[in-house]
Design an enzyme around this catalytic site. Structure first.
Site, PDB file in Angstrom:
ATOM      1  N   CYS A   1       1.300  -1.580  -0.295  1.00 28.57           N
ATOM      2  CA  CYS A   1      -0.198  -0.067   0.066  1.00 28.57           C
ATOM      3  C   CYS A   1       0.736   1.325   0.294  1.00 28.57           C
ATOM      4  O   CYS A   1       2.065   1.029  -0.803  1.00 28.57           O
ATOM      5  CB  CYS A   1      -0.984   0.128   1.383  1.00 28.57           C
ATOM      6  SG  CYS A   1      -0.324   0.461   2.991  1.00 28.57           S
ATOM      7  N   ARG A   2       0.393   2.135   0.564  1.00 30.37           N
ATOM      8  CA  ARG A   2       1.585   3.202   0.406  1.00 30.37           C
ATOM      9  C   ARG A   2       2.720   3.250   1.847  1.00 30.37           C
ATOM     10  O   ARG A   2       3.417   3.982   1.273  1.00 30.37           O
ATOM     11  CB  ARG A   2       0.473   5.092   1.067  1.00 30.37           C
ATOM     12  CG  ARG A   2       1.199   6.094   1.196  1.00 30.37           C
ATOM     13  CD  ARG A   2       0.251   7.160   1.030  1.00 30.37           C
ATOM     14  NE  ARG A   2       1.255   8.383   0.848  1.00 30.37           N
ATOM     15  CZ  ARG A   2       1.568   9.080   2.254  1.00 30.37           C
ATOM     16  NH1 ARG A   2       1.268   8.784   3.301  1.00 30.37           N
ATOM     17  NH2 ARG A   2       1.873  10.248   2.113  1.00 30.37           N
TER      18      ARG A   2
END
Length: 104
Positions: A62-63
């Protein structure tokens, strides 16, 4: 929970290893920057779990690593044992591997 560094992921990619990369960010985040993973946003991870391999290693990203950890927790409750969380997510990838990558 198993984890993998961005350098270990880059090595897997460079070596042509057989694994699946799942990106659990949202569409707009993926459009801003991605490293070619299959997009399955966190909100739909259980609905689309059949798209995630149980037969080979899977790296979830993800981020920053928090949403991917949440996705792995949900999937492990469904019997998955082949998942690794990408430490630091796309932010770490941009910082350590591809400094020209656009981040948000």
């Amino acid at each position: 929970m198993q984890e993998i560094t961005v350098q270990e992921l880059k090595d897997k990619i460079d070596n042509g290893e057989d694994f699946q990369l799942i990106d659990v960010r949202e569409d707009f985040e993926y459009e801003t920057s991605n490293i070619g993973g299959q997009l399955i946003p966190l909100g739909g991870i259980l609905i689309e779990a059949d798209k995630i391999s149980k037969d080979k290693p899977v790296v979830v990203m993800c981020r920053s690593g928090k949403r991917s950890a949440a996705a792995i927790a949900q999937l492990e409750q469904r019997g998955y044992t082949n998942l690794s969380n990408l430490q630091g997510g796309i932010l770490a990838w941009a910082a350590e591997i591809d400094p020209d990558m656009q981040v948000y």
